[in-house]
Write a protein that holds these residues in place. Structure first.
Motif, PDB file in Angstrom:
ATOM      1  N   LEU A   1     -11.648  92.576  19.059  1.00  0.00           N
ATOM      2  CA  LEU A   1     -10.756  93.245  18.113  1.00  0.00           C
ATOM      3  C   LEU A   1     -11.182  92.985  16.673  1.00  0.00           C
ATOM      4  O   LEU A   1     -10.610  93.568  15.746  1.00  0.00           O
ATOM      5  N   CYS A   2     -12.166  92.087  16.488  1.00  0.00           N
ATOM      6  CA  CYS A   2     -12.629  91.687  15.147  1.00  0.00           C
ATOM      7  C   CYS A   2     -11.518  91.029  14.329  1.00  0.00           C
ATOM      8  O   CYS A   2     -11.442  91.216  13.111  1.00  0.00           O
ATOM      9  N   LEU A   3     -10.647  90.304  14.992  1.00  0.00           N
ATOM     10  CA  LEU A   3      -9.570  89.614  14.280  1.00  0.00           C
ATOM     11  C   LEU A   3     -10.141  88.449  13.480  1.00  0.00           C
ATOM     12  O   LEU A   3     -10.853  87.600  14.033  1.00  0.00           O
ATOM     13  N   PRO A   4      -9.857  88.365  12.188  1.00  0.00           N
ATOM     14  CA  PRO A   4     -10.314  87.229  11.386  1.00  0.00           C
ATOM     15  C   PRO A   4      -9.738  85.925  11.933  1.00  0.00           C
ATOM     16  O   PRO A   4      -8.613  85.890  12.430  1.00  0.00           O
ATOM     17  N   ARG A   5     -10.500  84.858  11.830  1.00  0.00           N
ATOM     18  CA  ARG A   5     -10.082  83.567  12.375  1.00  0.00           C
ATOM     19  C   ARG A   5      -8.742  83.118  11.807  1.00  0.00           C
ATOM     20  O   ARG A   5      -7.878  82.611  12.531  1.00  0.00           O
TER      21      ARG A   5
ATOM     22  N   MET B   1       2.521  95.939  27.355  1.00  0.00           N
ATOM     23  CA  MET B   1       2.766  95.454  28.706  1.00  0.00           C
ATOM     24  C   MET B   1       1.447  95.298  29.468  1.00  0.00           C
ATOM     25  O   MET B   1       1.229  94.314  30.182  1.00  0.00           O
ATOM     26  N   ARG B   2       0.567  96.251  29.299  1.00  0.00           N
ATOM     27  CA  ARG B   2      -0.725  96.199  29.989  1.00  0.00           C
ATOM     28  C   ARG B   2      -1.546  95.016  29.473  1.00  0.00           C
ATOM     29  O   ARG B   2      -2.262  94.356  30.249  1.00  0.00           O
ATOM     30  N   ALA B   3      -1.436  94.737  28.174  1.00  0.00           N
ATOM     31  CA  ALA B   3      -2.145  93.592  27.591  1.00  0.00           C
ATOM     32  C   ALA B   3      -1.617  92.292  28.176  1.00  0.00           C
ATOM     33  O   ALA B   3      -2.382  91.360  28.481  1.00  0.00           O
ATOM     34  N   MET B   4      -0.292  92.202  28.360  1.00  0.00           N
ATOM     35  CA  MET B   4       0.305  90.996  28.934  1.00  0.00           C
ATOM     36  C   MET B   4      -0.128  90.794  30.379  1.00  0.00           C
ATOM     37  O   MET B   4      -0.417  89.668  30.802  1.00  0.00           O
ATOM     38  N   ILE B   5      -0.179  91.880  31.135  1.00  0.00           N
ATOM     39  CA  ILE B   5      -0.602  91.787  32.529  1.00  0.00           C
ATOM     40  C   ILE B   5      -2.056  91.325  32.608  1.00  0.00           C
ATOM     41  O   ILE B   5      -2.410  90.429  33.386  1.00  0.00           O
ATOM     42  N   ALA B   6      -2.919  91.917  31.780  1.00  0.00           N
ATOM     43  CA  ALA B   6      -4.337  91.537  31.779  1.00  0.00           C
ATOM     44  C   ALA B   6      -4.498  90.066  31.410  1.00  0.00           C
ATOM     45  O   ALA B   6      -5.302  89.340  32.014  1.00  0.00           O
ATOM     46  N   ALA B   7      -3.723  89.608  30.429  1.00  0.00           N
ATOM     47  CA  ALA B   7      -3.809  88.210  30.007  1.00  0.00           C
ATOM     48  C   ALA B   7      -3.304  87.277  31.099  1.00  0.00           C
ATOM     49  O   ALA B   7      -3.889  86.222  31.354  1.00  0.00           O
ATOM     50  N   ALA B   8      -2.212  87.663  31.752  1.00  0.00           N
ATOM     51  CA  ALA B   8      -1.642  86.825  32.806  1.00  0.00           C
ATOM     52  C   ALA B   8      -2.631  86.637  33.952  1.00  0.00           C
ATOM     53  O   ALA B   8      -2.637  85.590  34.608  1.00  0.00           O
ATOM     54  N   TYR B   9      -3.477  87.625  34.187  1.00  0.00           N
ATOM     55  CA  TYR B   9      -4.470  87.533  35.255  1.00  0.00           C
ATOM     56  C   TYR B   9      -5.713  86.758  34.824  1.00  0.00           C
ATOM     57  O   TYR B   9      -6.533  86.399  35.664  1.00  0.00           O
TER      58      TYR B   9
ATOM     59  N   LEU C   1     -11.131  93.789  29.723  1.00  0.00           N
ATOM     60  CA  LEU C   1     -11.013  93.507  28.300  1.00  0.00           C
ATOM     61  C   LEU C   1     -11.526  94.658  27.442  1.00  0.00           C
ATOM     62  O   LEU C   1     -10.872  95.079  26.483  1.00  0.00           O
ATOM     63  N   SER C   2     -12.679  95.181  27.776  1.00  0.00           N
ATOM     64  CA  SER C   2     -13.252  96.285  26.993  1.00  0.00           C
ATOM     65  C   SER C   2     -12.371  97.524  27.053  1.00  0.00           C
ATOM     66  O   SER C   2     -12.183  98.222  26.053  1.00  0.00           O
ATOM     67  N   GLU C   3     -11.798  97.772  28.234  1.00  0.00           N
ATOM     68  CA  GLU C   3     -10.909  98.918  28.401  1.00  0.00           C
ATOM     69  C   GLU C   3      -9.651  98.747  27.563  1.00  0.00           C
ATOM     70  O   GLU C   3      -9.159  99.692  26.933  1.00  0.00           O
ATOM     71  N   LEU C   4      -9.122  97.516  27.538  1.00  0.00           N
ATOM     72  CA  LEU C   4      -7.938  97.229  26.737  1.00  0.00           C
ATOM     73  C   LEU C   4      -8.210  97.466  25.267  1.00  0.00           C
ATOM     74  O   LEU C   4      -7.433  98.141  24.570  1.00  0.00           O
ATOM     75  N   VAL C   5      -9.313  96.927  24.765  1.00  0.00           N
ATOM     76  CA  VAL C   5      -9.657  97.082  23.351  1.00  0.00           C
ATOM     77  C   VAL C   5      -9.880  98.551  23.005  1.00  0.00           C
ATOM     78  O   VAL C   5      -9.471  99.020  21.938  1.00  0.00           O
TER      79      VAL C   5
END
Length: 230
Positions: free
Chosen positions: A213-217, A123-131, A171-175
């Protein structure tokens, strides 16, 4: 954590998450997982709403990414991933997205955690993204506040979400709050679901999130492909 999907719906910009919610309401979320577990998934959809759908999408994207990992192109991407990991050597937080190393159950456990920490993180990730695109004005914020008030959350949970709505986490706090790879995939999927993908600033936010997050492409591409099917 009942009725969290109401808040998710209020945050959604692109319309993708509304597709999630419609699928959940109609039992369509079961298509995100294997047919063998459709009954089990249906029960989870009722209990966890849109968050169960996010987990299902994340698992399906990871499965697709794992299947593609056997190709030569994926091998080249794996090398790029290792380079990205090396760049993060200064950080103590790294994630291993090795293909086919994480079972489906590990994705389910993110939202099924009895403490509710995984649900709140999404939920916190969604809120951060929405902003991220700066399009939530005071009127929209008040509507979300009103929705949260009607939800069957504890006082502490409501207070946390209200705090996030007033000042979304960075972003850094979320990660830093992401405990493992599977949660990282779900955090990215949830963020991409709650953001306006037509806005340049939104795409920049997602790119920065994927990098941290180091997510592969190829895994990122798989997530977006799953979102496109909704």
């Amino acid at each position: 954590m009942k009725e969290l999907q109401k808040l998710v719906s209020g945050l959604n910009k692109s319309g993708a998450l509304n597709g999630f919610l419609g699928g959940v309401a109609g039992g369509g979320v079961s298509s995100l997982l294997s047919g063998k577990k459709s009954k089990k998934t249906g029960k989870k959809a009722v209990k966890y709403g849109a968050l169960a759908a996010v987990g299902g999408l994340a698992w399906k994207a990871y499965k697709q990414y794992s299947e593609q990992s056997q190709s030569a192109s994926q091998h080249r991407d794996s090398q790029a991933y290792e380079q990205a990991m090396a760049k993060r050597s200064h950080s103590h937080r790294t994630f291993d997205f090795q293909p086919a190393s994480m079972p489906e159950q590990s994705f389910e456990q993110v939202v099924e955690d009895d403490t509710g920490s995984g649900q709140l993180l999404l939920m916190r990730a969604m809120i951060a993204a929405a902003y991220a695109d700066g399009h939530i004005d005071e009127t929209e914020r008040q509507k979300i506040f009103a929705q949260v008030e009607t939800m069957t959350l504890s006082v502490q949970e409501k207070a946390m979400l209200f705090d996030e709505l007033r000042a979304p986490m960075g972003l850094s706090e979320l990660v830093s709050a992401v405990p493992n790879a599977q949660t990282g995939i779900e955090v990215y999927a949830a963020s991409a679901s709650a953001i306006d993908l037509t806005q340049t600033v939104s795409l920049q936010y997602l790119q920065a999130l994927a990098n941290q997050l180091c997510l592969p492409r190829e895994l990122v591409n798989s997530i977006h492909q799953q979102l496109d099917t909704l």
